[in-house]
Design an enzyme around this catalytic site. Sequence first.
Site, PDB file in Angstrom:
ATOM      1  N   GLU A   1      45.336   0.772   4.284  1.00 21.85           N
ATOM      2  CA  GLU A   1      46.679   1.510   5.136  1.00 21.85           C
ATOM      3  C   GLU A   1      46.967   2.502   6.065  1.00 21.85           C
ATOM      4  OE1 GLU A   1      46.466   0.820   1.691  1.00 21.85           O
ATOM      5  OE2 GLU A   1      48.376   0.486   1.170  1.00 21.85           O
TER       6      GLU A   1
ATOM      7  N   GLU B   1      47.938  -3.052  -4.271  1.00 19.53           N
ATOM      8  CA  GLU B   1      48.247  -1.789  -6.037  1.00 19.53           C
ATOM      9  C   GLU B   1      48.884  -2.280  -6.619  1.00 19.53           C
ATOM     10  OE1 GLU B   1      50.146  -0.604  -2.285  1.00 19.53           O
ATOM     11  OE2 GLU B   1      49.180   1.544  -3.141  1.00 19.53           O
TER      12      GLU B   1
HETATM   13  N1  T1G Z   1      51.561  -8.444   7.327  1.00 12.12           N
HETATM   14  C1  T1G Z   1      52.243  -8.999   8.061  1.00 12.12           C
HETATM   15  N2  T1G Z   1      51.348 -10.277   8.866  1.00 12.12           N
HETATM   16  C2  T1G Z   1      49.978 -10.089   8.413  1.00 12.12           C
HETATM   17  C3  T1G Z   1      49.494  -9.156   7.552  1.00 12.12           C
HETATM   18  C4  T1G Z   1      51.077  -8.798   6.746  1.00 12.12           C
HETATM   19  N3  T1G Z   1      50.099  -7.305   5.955  1.00 12.12           N
HETATM   20  N4  T1G Z   1      48.080  -9.509   7.445  1.00 12.12           N
HETATM   21  C5  T1G Z   1      48.163 -10.344   8.393  1.00 12.12           C
HETATM   22  N5  T1G Z   1      49.142 -11.038   8.490  1.00 12.12           N
HETATM   23  C6  T1G Z   1      49.931 -12.099  10.091  1.00 12.12           C
HETATM   24  C7  T1G Z   1      49.252 -11.492  11.914  1.00 12.12           C
HETATM   25  O1  T1G Z   1      49.495 -11.010  11.617  1.00 12.12           O
HETATM   26  C8  T1G Z   1      48.595 -12.999  11.692  1.00 12.12           C
HETATM   27  O2  T1G Z   1      49.917 -13.686  12.150  1.00 12.12           O
HETATM   28  C9  T1G Z   1      48.371 -14.596  10.349  1.00 12.12           C
HETATM   29  O3  T1G Z   1      48.276 -13.174   8.949  1.00 12.12           O
HETATM   30  C10 T1G Z   1      46.526 -14.566  10.342  1.00 12.12           C
HETATM   31  O4  T1G Z   1      46.312 -13.053   9.833  1.00 12.12           O
HETATM   32  C11 T1G Z   1      52.711  -0.707   0.314  1.00 12.12           C
HETATM   33  C12 T1G Z   1      51.918   0.453   3.442  1.00 12.12           C
HETATM   34  C13 T1G Z   1      44.490 -10.128   5.638  1.00 12.12           C
HETATM   35  C14 T1G Z   1      42.535  -9.891   6.320  1.00 12.12           C
HETATM   36  O5  T1G Z   1      46.920  -3.403   6.642  1.00 12.12           O
HETATM   37  O6  T1G Z   1      43.472  -7.378   6.856  1.00 12.12           O
HETATM   38  O7  T1G Z   1      50.318  -2.233   2.105  1.00 12.12           O
HETATM   39  O8  T1G Z   1      49.120 -14.421  14.251  1.00 12.12           O
HETATM   40  O9  T1G Z   1      44.876 -13.688  11.912  1.00 12.12           O
HETATM   41  O10 T1G Z   1      41.525 -13.196  10.381  1.00 12.12           O
HETATM   42  O11 T1G Z   1      50.513   0.721   0.412  1.00 12.12           O
HETATM   43  O12 T1G Z   1      45.278  -9.495   8.404  1.00 12.12           O
HETATM   44  O13 T1G Z   1      49.149 -16.619  13.296  1.00 12.12           O
HETATM   45  O14 T1G Z   1      51.063 -15.326  14.239  1.00 12.12           O
HETATM   46  O15 T1G Z   1      44.434 -11.264  10.817  1.00 12.12           O
HETATM   47  O16 T1G Z   1      42.235 -14.404   8.256  1.00 12.12           O
HETATM   48  C15 T1G Z   1      48.468  -2.770   4.310  1.00 12.12           C
HETATM   49  C16 T1G Z   1      46.328  -6.535   6.851  1.00 12.12           C
HETATM   50  C17 T1G Z   1      49.532  -3.194   4.977  1.00 12.12           C
HETATM   51  C18 T1G Z   1      46.411  -6.247   5.428  1.00 12.12           C
HETATM   52  C19 T1G Z   1      43.196 -11.864   7.021  1.00 12.12           C
HETATM   53  N6  T1G Z   1      47.650  -4.433   4.647  1.00 12.12           N
HETATM   54  N7  T1G Z   1      45.970  -8.050   7.626  1.00 12.12           N
HETATM   55  O17 T1G Z   1      42.601 -12.243   8.333  1.00 12.12           O
HETATM   56  O18 T1G Z   1      43.863 -13.512   9.368  1.00 12.12           O
HETATM   57  S1  T1G Z   1      50.094  -1.726   4.739  1.00 12.12           S
HETATM   58  C20 T1G Z   1      46.883  -4.919   5.425  1.00 12.12           C
HETATM   59  C21 T1G Z   1      44.266  -8.124   7.328  1.00 12.12           C
HETATM   60  C22 T1G Z   1      50.765  -1.887   2.499  1.00 12.12           C
HETATM   61  C23 T1G Z   1      51.477  -0.390   0.531  1.00 12.12           C
HETATM   62  C24 T1G Z   1      51.234  -0.711   2.389  1.00 12.12           C
HETATM   63  C25 T1G Z   1      43.787  -9.447   8.121  1.00 12.12           C
HETATM   64  C26 T1G Z   1      43.374 -10.549   6.663  1.00 12.12           C
HETATM   65  P1  T1G Z   1      49.662 -14.513  13.244  1.00 12.12           P
HETATM   66  P2  T1G Z   1      44.877 -12.756  10.643  1.00 12.12           P
HETATM   67  P3  T1G Z   1      42.472 -13.035   9.317  1.00 12.12           P
END
Ligand code: T1G
Length: 712
Positions: free
Chosen positions: A129, A109
């Site tokens: 999301e 975004e």
């Molecule tokens: N927030 C907090 N922690 C996160 C995170 C996030 N968005 N994404 C990853 N982590 C942490 C995860 O828990 C892990 O922690 C470490 O990072 C590595 O992740 C306003 C409402 C980016 C493709 O849904 O899909 O934006 O276990 O093991 O395989 O509209 O993480 O090491 O302590 O998964 O390399 C939308 C979610 C949020 C993305 C990386 N975003 N993340 O994958 O590593 S909603 C998502 C992923 C939003 C807006 C809204 C994947 C990755 P730890 P990992 P990876």
Amino acid sequence: MGDLVQFTKSGNIGVITINNPPVNALSPGVPEGISESIDQLHKDDGLKAAVLIGGGSTFIAGADIKELAKMALGKPRGAGLLALLSKIEDCSKPVVAAIHGTALGGGMEIAMACHYRVAVRSAKVGQPEVKLGIIPGAAGTQRLPRLAGIAKAVEMCSDGNPMAAPEAFELGIIDKLIEGDLLTGALAFAHEIVAKPLPKTRERNNKLGAPEQNAPIFAAARENARRKYRGLIAPLAAIDAVEAATRMPFEVGCQVEQKLFADCLVSLQAKALMHVFFAEREVAKIPDIPKDASLIPIKTAGVVGAGTMGGGISMVLANAGIPVLVKEADQATLDRGMANIQKNYANSVKRGRFTEQFVEERLKLIQPTLSLDGFASVDLVIEAVFEGMALKKEVFAQLDKICKPGAILASNTSTLNIDEIASATSRPPFVIGTHFFSPANVMRLLEIVRGKATSKEVIATCMQLSKKLGKVGVLVGNCRGFVGNRMFHPYMRESVFLLEEGATVEEVDSALYDFGLAMGPLAVGDLAGLDVGWRIRKEHRHLEKPGIRQPFAGDRLCEMGRFGQKNGAGWYKYDENRRAVPDPEVTALVRKWAAEAKIPQRQISREEIVDRCLYALVNEGARILEEGYALRSGDIDIIYINGYGFPAHRGGPMWYADTVDLKNVYSRVLEFHKLHGELWEPAPLLNQLAAQGKTFAVYSKEQRNFQMAGLF
Ligand code: T1G
Ligand code: NAD
């Protein structure tokens, strides 16, 4: 500005760098840092433009899900990102988003509010999301259709799958693909566009289509979402929000999105899916095994047995690029096993999952053999011969003699004691269970069974390997049925008891299907083969405690030769396409048998069906947790979601029980205990947590020094 965002200059271009490892989530401080950078860009007359880039391995992975989870539980929402995005878009100087790794959710975004987007080819963009039970909350549903067009925007917002940069470039989401160093390319691009007028995504309306063009797109998307994401609210909300973009001015569309976002955020589904997100990452953390534990390199592997499981496991290894020797007992069985592997691959090509070239390369990695000689050099062996202790021990003793020191010897057994199998070798520290689920090349779950002597290095290696194989590996203790099947047993038992008490096959299955399970328990029984349990029960009858009720209807069907899908009839009848058809004969038979057994018949509500089956899972899960055969309740949830078709939006069985409130679960279990006797004895942990007003999740967090059962 804090440490999270840095503002530097490269000539007359400002560089805004986000540094919030590991994924540059928009944690508190990051949006503020970006906002201050925009102020600096605005103020500094020497600057003509800015590049916004992620430090480390990625752009921005979106909002911080930990913060979202707190908001889902009632923490007040802050101002949100909308104001920041308007500030970027309204900046008098161009801002270029430079993307590598992933631009997801709020990251995407932000990128769309920038005036331009450039990306390396390996980058991915998306609005994931819905996978968290919510929808984009910072105008993603309003800006994405303006860049990508309606059809793609609807797909991306309702499926949540990321898109590779080259496709995003074709669609116009990305303005330029950068070859070579991203920052260098982005700076060069910024120089090219400084003098041009500033495009604002929110003002670009040319891709929004006309109502008559859009109507069939939205109708098809809703139909798809209802089918593919049965019971989920977020995908439908995302579609509504994108539709608003086509019907209303940008600002009003944003308000519609905000309302839908807020509704989704407080839903039980969002809480459950966020729990699943973190639980899936938590399973990799084993308290007594350091993150940097040394690993055994797995370059080659061997599989013993080319049956249902051995064949699938060989494919899984080959798909990950690991050459594998597959050993069978005789030539005809080996040929049959290889033919099955080829047939499976051919189907994957037909369904578009793999290319022909990929399959050809993988098949070359699978070497059939009738001898164990070649196993002398492999790093890992997975045994998948018939389920029988004597045979397993014989195979492990042979492997122990042939395999090099340091090679891991793993068993795919679903019920046998790993310690006893290990005792047939001179290397119990190198023996472990790797319990794949059928079909092994499809199911994501891998239970990794820790024996008493299994070394930390071997466990760490198998956990790591599970990732490489595309599986979610969950460490479990060595008890009968391990975690998944041990819980499954009482669940299946209750489904048959319910029939014997008066429910029909369709009533039982539809109640659980409508709850969200991929299949009802009786349909699962037919798929797995009713004869499997029947044979085991016959063998173990002498171990049964007298006076304890046992389900019998399934065994009676087997005695009649109804084994399930494999021979066309079980709880259901099956047509030539293996489609289930209800069979009134089964209802009549069960009624007759129940009358003979003097089981009173009654009308059974859907609610009771769900409670009986699910609380049977939960009560056993509580015992497993207390006994230490699973590390955390979240681990059990991940097992059930990935191995047993439990709906992720309910969070898994243990999370579901937490949401019902353990006090309520406990009192229902007590009721069943009174009515149905010993099998329903409440698990002590369930009793304890209900009395303390706690949840399984909180209990799991508090158990910081927990140890797995049977190890010490
Ligand atoms: N927030 C907090 N922690 C996160 C995170 C996030 N968005 N994404 C990853 N982590 C942490 C995860 O828990 C892990 O922690 C470490 O990072 C590595 O992740 C306003 C409402 C980016 C493709 O849904 O899909 O934006 O276990 O093991 O395989 O509209 O993480 O090491 O302590 O998964 O390399 C939308 C979610 C949020 C993305 C990386 N975003 N993340 O994958 O590593 S909603 C998502 C992923 C939003 C807006 C809204 C994947 C990755 P730890 P990992 P990876
Ligand atoms: P299967 O009967 O399909 O295959 C077993 C194969 O092992 C047969 O092809 C047999 O010829 C071969 N075999 C027997 N002795 C051998 C030897 N000494 N050397 C080489 N090959 C030998 O059985 P399956 O369903 O693949 O099950 C294998 C194992 O996986 C069992 O331990 C089972 O409990 C477990 N398991 C099965 C499932 C499932 O759904 N089928 C799921 C999880 C785990």
